[in-house]
Design an enzyme around this catalytic site. Structure first.
Site, PDB file in Angstrom:
ATOM      1  N   SER A  18       0.819  -1.199   0.000  1.00 45.09           N
ATOM      2  CA  SER A  18       0.000   0.000   0.000  1.00 45.09           C
ATOM      3  C   SER A  18       0.862   1.261   0.000  1.00 45.09           C
ATOM      4  CB  SER A  18      -0.930  -0.011   1.217  1.00 45.09           C
ATOM      5  OG  SER A  18      -1.932   0.985   1.089  1.00 45.09           O
ATOM      6  N   SER A  50     -25.545   2.089 -35.514  1.00 42.46           N
ATOM      7  CA  SER A  50     -24.179   1.538 -35.402  1.00 42.46           C
ATOM      8  C   SER A  50     -23.177   2.645 -35.066  1.00 42.46           C
ATOM      9  CB  SER A  50     -23.771   0.806 -36.680  1.00 42.46           C
ATOM     10  OG  SER A  50     -24.003   1.563 -37.842  1.00 42.46           O
ATOM     11  N   SER A  63      10.068   2.660  -1.603  1.00 40.61           N
ATOM     12  CA  SER A  63      11.219   3.355  -2.187  1.00 40.61           C
ATOM     13  C   SER A  63      12.351   3.504  -1.188  1.00 40.61           C
ATOM     14  CB  SER A  63      10.781   4.738  -2.703  1.00 40.61           C
ATOM     15  OG  SER A  63       9.801   4.613  -3.727  1.00 40.61           O
ATOM     16  N   HIS A 118      -0.373   3.412  -4.762  1.00 42.57           N
ATOM     17  CA  HIS A 118      -1.710   3.952  -4.965  1.00 42.57           C
ATOM     18  C   HIS A 118      -2.534   3.036  -5.863  1.00 42.57           C
ATOM     19  CE1 HIS A 118       0.153   7.577  -3.346  1.00 42.57           C
ATOM     20  NE2 HIS A 118      -1.041   8.138  -3.274  1.00 42.57           N
ATOM     21  N   GLY A 133     -32.593   9.599 -41.414  1.00 38.99           N
ATOM     22  CA  GLY A 133     -33.199   9.201 -42.686  1.00 38.99           C
ATOM     23  C   GLY A 133     -32.625   7.925 -43.253  1.00 38.99           C
ATOM     24  N   THR A 141       7.478  -0.344  -7.325  1.00 42.90           N
ATOM     25  CA  THR A 141       6.157  -0.127  -7.914  1.00 42.90           C
ATOM     26  C   THR A 141       5.299   0.744  -7.001  1.00 42.90           C
ATOM     27  OG1 THR A 141       5.201  -2.127  -6.934  1.00 42.90           O
ATOM     28  CG2 THR A 141       6.282  -2.360  -9.067  1.00 42.90           C
ATOM     29  N   PRO A 142       4.378   1.513  -7.577  1.00 42.89           N
ATOM     30  CA  PRO A 142       3.578   2.442  -6.777  1.00 42.89           C
ATOM     31  C   PRO A 142       2.532   1.721  -5.937  1.00 42.89           C
ATOM     32  CG  PRO A 142       2.891   2.524  -9.070  1.00 42.89           C
ATOM     33  CD  PRO A 142       4.118   1.651  -9.021  1.00 42.89           C
ATOM     34  N   ASN A 189       7.447  -3.174   7.978  1.00 37.52           N
ATOM     35  CA  ASN A 189       8.317  -1.995   8.040  1.00 37.52           C
ATOM     36  C   ASN A 189       7.866  -1.034   9.143  1.00 37.52           C
ATOM     37  OD1 ASN A 189      10.415  -0.311   7.228  1.00 37.52           O
ATOM     38  ND2 ASN A 189       9.191   0.697   5.644  1.00 37.52           N
ATOM     39  N   LYS A 190       8.775  -0.153   9.510  1.00 38.29           N
ATOM     40  CA  LYS A 190       8.524   0.932  10.473  1.00 38.29           C
ATOM     41  C   LYS A 190       8.198   0.391  11.872  1.00 38.29           C
ATOM     42  CE  LYS A 190       6.869   3.911   6.729  1.00 38.29           C
ATOM     43  NZ  LYS A 190       5.871   4.892   6.269  1.00 38.29           N
TER      44      LYS A 190
END
Length: 637
Positions: free
Chosen positions: A34, A544, A40, A116, A475, A113-114, A167-168
């Site tokens: 998360s 269409s 990073s 978010h 038409g 990798t991010p 972590n942390k």
């Protein structure tokens, strides 16, 4: 005693170093989890502890840390991999950052990798080539939805090794009970999805505890440091090398008339000169004559190596084919059950034609409505009609021709694919083949003696499909009806398919969502194709609205038999006519997904006939269309 010059000694040392470096195995891994769990920072700390940072980089890092980093807390290691300006400003990871480093025992490529949810697609990119995933958890927050999503995706994408890095822990006093609770929570989730139990490591990314050195703060932890584990874990390429040989062809190498080789990356197994091979999908067989690489011919090539193979026979082999072991070649199919990870903000449109790219093979594919989507929190199978951004679901995928495949669990290269939107060229989904649907193998074309040419000759005409497209009230049906009356007067055999009439019968089960509109046009295209097989001139009057589906119908027809007629009427004019009162109801919100009001219309870019109804009467338009038929196709009417 032989004397060596200093330059010779330096050269010898470099050669020795390079040789030793070449012999090291390579581990690809990623960090995921998360947002703000410290991915990073962890990678930056690994690079720092592995002495993979040059002095000038360290000086720049210290300056950046003082300017935008931890503000007096020392080096901000996250800045080593957060390279985008937006990442440094917001303190988040957006793109996938790759870094290379090496220790005495192994080489590494790490993907940051991010976290978010918005950037889940980037995590999938990083995981697609990884051997190991480090799933980070902030000890203060515990296991979150995005933690589960990334863990699920890592397992789904075939990553066999997982590390749970809690972590942390320094921020909560190295509380062992908190660590144990997180490990229990994530391990229960891992077991529920079939993931092997992860190695759990208590760490502090900022302080470096249990990353490259064992921490005195965790006397209750008896496992390896993170770096020790990374240096000794089994490498996926070694497992792939033990399988059957397969190499997708990326390029036919023909530098001169005397050399013809097939270049690609060996995806599995080992190959040697003299080995018998089979070309898929053609099924032709030969044997390997040479294995050519940059430094010269090789005695063997293993999974993960890029080489050029020459064959003993002149066989047809091109980009997208697979060269494989003759007795264990991959199968081919055109229908699959697949797991999709949807990566685009625009939802999946079942029935829409997408490009499917698997390795060097690109084909058109359609996706049926999903069998189900997966709730990553409960793992419940949800009933859905489509897939949205970051959804994970199972669906049937149909390709326009058979392609070589293997289940993704057996071979990532042959079992993985991406879907690409044909209009925007955006990658909209990552897919993993679960198994082939054997329907195509049990269905065969029945030989029919009275051909479509015979039907057309009997009627004295060439079959054609006249496809009228335009807004409601433009038409289309009026003009199509006048064209058919003219053809009938000329003694021609025709039939008109009208949008409203079809929805009373064949397509009465369809609504007006984008997905239903696509299926509506697909069915009409199939019916029109059957009618032209009978030698008829078919007139089709449908809104269409999407170019992709009009192009789909064009591809169903033989070359030259599809005529796109754009009945071009401005929205204001069509709305002013409003013969059926539909526009007024759409404006009042009584009709959803109404083309031109709440649903888009994509006008043809290069129609075969363009009718501007603000300048042309229906009778003039009908005459122009018949004249076009006479001029373009030289009919004998």
């Amino acid at each position: 005693m032989t004397a060596y010059s200093p330059d010779a000694l330096i050269a010898a040392d470099i050669d020795t170093y390079l040789h030793q470096h070449e012999q090291k195995t390579l581990l690809r891994f990623l960090t995921c989890g998360s947002v703000d769990d410290g991915k990073s920072t962890l990678i930056g700390r690994l690079l720092y502890d592995a002495r993979a940072i040059f002095d000038d980089q360290l000086a720049s890092l210290e300056a950046d840390s003082r300017r935008v980093g931890t503000q007096g807390q020392g080096i901000d290691f996250a800045l080593l991999v957060d390279g985008l300006a937006a990442e440094r400003e917001q303190g988040i990871t957006i793109d996938v950052a790759y870094r290379f480093f090496a220790t005495e025992r192994r080489k590494f490529i790490v993907a940051d990798t991010p976290g978010h949810e918005q950037y889940t697609r980037n995590m999938v990119t990083g995981a697609s080539t990884a051997d190991l995933a480090i799933v980070l958890v902030d000890a203060r927050k515990g296991v979150l939805t995005q933690t589960r999503r990334h863990g699920y995706l890592a397992h789904l994408l075939g990553i066999r090794h997982t590390v749970l890095a809690v972590n942390k822990l320094d921020l909560i006093g190295w509380d062992q009970a908190a660590f144990d609770a997180i490990v229990t929570d994530f391990s229960a989730f891992a077991t529920s999805i079939g993931m092997a139990p992860p190695l759990a490591v208590p760490i502090s990314g900022l302080g470096g505890d249990n990353i490259a050195r064992r921490s005195a703060a965790t006397p209750w932890y008896g496992g390896p440091t993170l770096l020790d584990h990374l240096e000794t874990v089994e490498v996926e390429s070694d497992v792939a090398a033990a399988g059957d040989f397969a190499m997708p062809v990326q390029w036919v190498n023909r530098p001169d008339l005397d050399f013809r080789g097939f270049a690609g990356l060996v995806s599995s197994g080992t190959v040697r000169p003299g080995d018998p091979v089979r070309i898929v999908p053609s099924g032709r067989t030969s044997s390997v004559a040479r294995i050519v690489a940059m430094g010269g011919d090789l005695s063997e090539a293993r999974a993960g190596q890029s080489v050029t193979l020459t064959l003993s026979d002149e066989v047809d082999c091109s980009r997208g084919d697979v060269i494989a072991a003759a007795d264990a070649a991959p199968q081919v199919a055109d229908q699959f059950a697949a797991t999709l990870v949807w990566l685009d903000e625009a939802p999946l449109l079942p029935g829409r034609g997408y490009w499917l790219k698997s390795g060097a093979t690109t084909v058109t594919a359609t996706v049926r409505p999903p069998e189900h989507a997966v709730d990553v929190n409960t793992l419940a199978e949800l009933s859905v009609k489509t897939l949205g951004l970051n959804d994970i679901g199972v669906a049937h995928v149909h390709t326009d021709r058979a392609i070589p495949y293997a289940p993704y669990s057996d071979n990532r290269d042959l079992g993985g694919f991406i879907l690409i939107d044909k209009a925007t060229n955006a990658t909209v989904a990552a897919g993993l083949i679960d198994w082939a649907l054997r329907r195509a193998a049990n269905i065969h074309w029945q030989a029919i003696e009275i051909t479509r040419e015979a039907h057309a000759a009997q009627k004295g005409q060439a079959p054609r499909l006249l496809w009228f497209t335009g807004l409601s009230g433009s038409g289309k049906s009026t003009i199509a009806n006048l064209v058919e009356k003219r053809l009938h007067a000329l003694g021609k055999h025709s039939f008109m398919l009208d949008g409203d009439n079809i929805r009373h019968g064949l397509n009465r089960d369809l609504g007006f969502s984008d997905a239903d509109r696509i299926e509506n046009i697909r069915r009409v295209g199939e019916v029109a194709r059957l009618m032209t097989d009978a030698g008829l001139i078919v007139l089709s009057a449908f809104i269409s609205p999407f170019r992709a589906e009009r192009d789909m119908v064009r591809r169903m027809m033989p070359e030259g038999e599809f005529l796109e007629i754009f009945v071009d009427t401005p929205l204001a004019v069509a709305e002013a006519r409003d013969v059926k009162g539909l526009y007024a109801r759409a404006r009042a919100g009584e009709i959803r997904d109404f083309t031109g009001i709440s649903s888009p219309y994509e006008p043809p870019l290069n129609p075969d006939v363009h009718i501007d109804t603000t300048r042309t009467t229906p009778e003039e338009a009908a005459e122009l269309i018949v004249e076009t038929l006479l001029g373009v196709w030289s009919w004998t009417l």
